[in-house]
Write an enzyme that holds these catalytic residues in place. Structure first.
Site, PDB file in Angstrom:
ATOM      1  N   ASN A   1      32.693  42.829  39.930  1.00  0.00           N
ATOM      2  CA  ASN A   1      34.188  42.690  40.493  1.00  0.00           C
ATOM      3  C   ASN A   1      34.718  41.896  39.591  1.00  0.00           C
ATOM      4  O   ASN A   1      34.671  41.011  39.134  1.00  0.00           O
ATOM      5  CB  ASN A   1      33.800  42.031  41.857  1.00  0.00           C
ATOM      6  CG  ASN A   1      35.171  41.664  42.364  1.00  0.00           C
ATOM      7  OD1 ASN A   1      36.274  42.112  41.853  1.00  0.00           O
ATOM      8  ND2 ASN A   1      35.382  40.688  43.358  1.00  0.00           N
TER       9      ASN A   1
ATOM     10  N   LYS B   1      37.918  41.335  39.422  1.00  0.00           N
ATOM     11  CA  LYS B   1      38.875  40.610  39.911  1.00  0.00           C
ATOM     12  C   LYS B   1      40.373  40.746  39.256  1.00  0.00           C
ATOM     13  O   LYS B   1      40.614  41.872  38.748  1.00  0.00           O
ATOM     14  CB  LYS B   1      38.470  38.980  40.051  1.00  0.00           C
ATOM     15  CG  LYS B   1      37.391  38.848  40.519  1.00  0.00           C
ATOM     16  CD  LYS B   1      37.023  37.405  41.141  1.00  0.00           C
ATOM     17  CE  LYS B   1      35.674  37.380  41.588  1.00  0.00           C
ATOM     18  NZ  LYS B   1      35.232  36.088  42.004  1.00  0.00           N
TER      19      LYS B   1
ATOM     20  N   HIS C   1      36.937  40.309  50.741  1.00  0.00           N
ATOM     21  CA  HIS C   1      36.425  39.191  49.819  1.00  0.00           C
ATOM     22  C   HIS C   1      36.970  37.827  50.133  1.00  0.00           C
ATOM     23  O   HIS C   1      37.983  37.901  50.459  1.00  0.00           O
ATOM     24  CB  HIS C   1      36.761  39.657  48.442  1.00  0.00           C
ATOM     25  CG  HIS C   1      36.048  38.921  47.116  1.00  0.00           C
ATOM     26  ND1 HIS C   1      36.456  37.651  46.886  1.00  0.00           N
ATOM     27  CD2 HIS C   1      34.990  39.059  46.491  1.00  0.00           C
ATOM     28  CE1 HIS C   1      35.681  37.053  46.156  1.00  0.00           C
ATOM     29  NE2 HIS C   1      34.902  37.953  45.874  1.00  0.00           N
TER      30      HIS C   1
ATOM     31  N   GLU D   1      38.198  35.879  48.463  1.00  0.00           N
ATOM     32  CA  GLU D   1      39.473  35.355  47.922  1.00  0.00           C
ATOM     33  C   GLU D   1      40.598  36.128  48.576  1.00  0.00           C
ATOM     34  O   GLU D   1      41.823  35.495  48.835  1.00  0.00           O
ATOM     35  CB  GLU D   1      39.688  35.754  46.506  1.00  0.00           C
ATOM     36  CG  GLU D   1      38.665  34.735  45.536  1.00  0.00           C
ATOM     37  CD  GLU D   1      38.112  35.442  44.298  1.00  0.00           C
ATOM     38  OE1 GLU D   1      38.280  36.545  44.042  1.00  0.00           O
ATOM     39  OE2 GLU D   1      37.032  34.573  43.981  1.00  0.00           O
TER      40      GLU D   1
ATOM     41  N   GLU E   1      28.431  36.319  49.986  1.00  0.00           N
ATOM     42  CA  GLU E   1      28.799  35.267  49.172  1.00  0.00           C
ATOM     43  C   GLU E   1      29.509  34.019  49.370  1.00  0.00           C
ATOM     44  O   GLU E   1      30.643  34.082  50.062  1.00  0.00           O
ATOM     45  CB  GLU E   1      30.238  36.034  48.100  1.00  0.00           C
ATOM     46  CG  GLU E   1      29.933  37.502  47.621  1.00  0.00           C
ATOM     47  CD  GLU E   1      31.117  37.781  46.748  1.00  0.00           C
ATOM     48  OE1 GLU E   1      30.513  38.126  45.338  1.00  0.00           O
ATOM     49  OE2 GLU E   1      32.039  37.867  46.936  1.00  0.00           O
TER      50      GLU E   1
ATOM     51  N   GLY F   1      32.626  31.384  41.380  1.00  0.00           N
ATOM     52  CA  GLY F   1      33.233  31.133  40.025  1.00  0.00           C
ATOM     53  C   GLY F   1      33.005  29.378  39.819  1.00  0.00           C
ATOM     54  O   GLY F   1      33.691  28.673  39.009  1.00  0.00           O
TER      55      GLY F   1
ATOM     56  N   SER G   1      28.290  33.248  41.037  1.00  0.00           N
ATOM     57  CA  SER G   1      27.655  32.547  39.997  1.00  0.00           C
ATOM     58  C   SER G   1      26.193  33.221  39.585  1.00  0.00           C
ATOM     59  O   SER G   1      25.541  32.638  39.264  1.00  0.00           O
ATOM     60  CB  SER G   1      27.657  31.056  40.102  1.00  0.00           C
ATOM     61  OG  SER G   1      28.828  30.535  40.233  1.00  0.00           O
TER      62      SER G   1
HETATM   63  P1  13P Z   1      31.391  34.845  40.193  1.00  0.00           P
HETATM   64  O1  13P Z   1      30.175  35.459  39.838  1.00  0.00           O
HETATM   65  O2  13P Z   1      32.235  34.675  39.132  1.00  0.00           O
HETATM   66  O3  13P Z   1      30.984  33.571  40.906  1.00  0.00           O
HETATM   67  O4  13P Z   1      32.260  35.697  41.310  1.00  0.00           O
HETATM   68  C1  13P Z   1      31.427  36.217  42.517  1.00  0.00           C
HETATM   69  C2  13P Z   1      32.307  37.162  43.350  1.00  0.00           C
HETATM   70  O5  13P Z   1      33.229  36.573  43.969  1.00  0.00           O
HETATM   71  C3  13P Z   1      31.933  38.547  42.960  1.00  0.00           C
HETATM   72  O6  13P Z   1      32.799  39.238  43.935  1.00  0.00           O
END
Ligand code: 13P
Length: 250
Positions: A9, A11, A96, A98, A166, A172, A212
């Site tokens: 992803n 982003k 997601h 976010e 997640e 992150g 992560s």
């Molecule tokens: P990270 O791997 O940067 O922690 O992000 C995970 C994520 O949100 C994948 O959709």
């Protein structure tokens, strides 16, 4: 035996040119004939069509990061599942954290998107996850169960659905859930799905872990019985790291 699935992803990262460059690099590494796991990348909407052309010859699947719950109409700034189909996507990531956190997406909205995307022939990666506060309050299981039940409401066939667990506190942050913490939630998601559908559907469902994931922790996470691959953020922006994570799933 479930085939693992590893999806990058991206982003809100990379211009169109940068996306093409990264996708080319990943396609060269992944190539064809990967049978141990399914691989996908989810670039920005803007780059989907071009990236699709660059990876077409390889085994990599094209995924979007979101879509709207209608096919067309007066929804300024939105992109529909039908449009994603036409851009060459086979997957779309929905719900997601976010999107839920920063763009106010409720489980009811996510559910509408899931149903529309499936109806348009896309495969869905439905994301669920608890916040740190929820984990500390001891309500992780009920939060996740609620998101799964609401996200799949009215979905009769889940053969084209992948669930991504997640934990919000692990995204992150460099803090990964331990393999035991992740496995516990994955097993509970599978049990929820067995209750909603049946044992066969639950057994076939792939549940990715995200938060992560790195080359250094992927092997351990992916070796857990109910963890069927990963949804990778930061580490998927580097072709070598992403490839190492794919190898960890094999
Ligand atoms: P990270 O791997 O940067 O922690 O992000 C995970 C994520 O949100 C994948 O959709």
């Amino acid at each position: 035996m479930r085939k693992k699935i590893v999806v990058g992803n991206w982003k809100m990262n990379n211009t169109i040119a940068e996306s093409i460059e990264l996708a080319t690099e990943i396609a060269e590494k992944v190539g064809t004939g990967i049978i141990c796991c399914e691989v996908g990348i989810a670039p920005t909407f803007l780059a989907l069509h071009e990236v699709g052309k660059v990876i077409e010859w390889s085994d990599i699947r094209l995924s979007a990061q979101n879509c709207h719950y209608e096919n067309d109409g007066a929804f300024t700034g939105e992109v529909s599942a039908r449009m994603l189909q036409s851009a060459g996507c086979s997957y779309v990531i929905l719900g997601h954290s976010e999107r839920r956190q920063f763009f106010g997406e409720s489980s009811a909205i996510v559910n509408r998107k899931v149903k529309k995307a499936l109806a348009e022939g896309l495969k869905v990666i439905l994301c669920v996850g608890e916040t740190l506060q929820e984990r500390e309050a001891g309500i992780t299981e009920s939060v996740i169960t609620g998101q799964v039940v609401e996200g799949l409401d009215g979905v009769s066939d889940i053969s084209n659905v992948v669930i991504a667990y997640e934990p919000v506190w692990a995204i992150g942050t460099g803090k990964t859930a331990t393999s035991a913490q992740a496995e516990e939630v994955h097993a509970s998601i599978r049990a929820t799905v067995a209750g909603l559908y049946d044992a066969t559907a639950a057994d076939h469902l792939r549940i990715q872990y995200g938060g992560s994931v790195k080359p250094s922790n992927a092997v351990e996470l992916f070796s857990m019985p109910n963890i069927d691959g990963g949804l990778i953020g930061g580490a998927s922006l580097n072709a070598e790291d992403f490839m190492a994570i794919i190898k960890a799933a094999c």
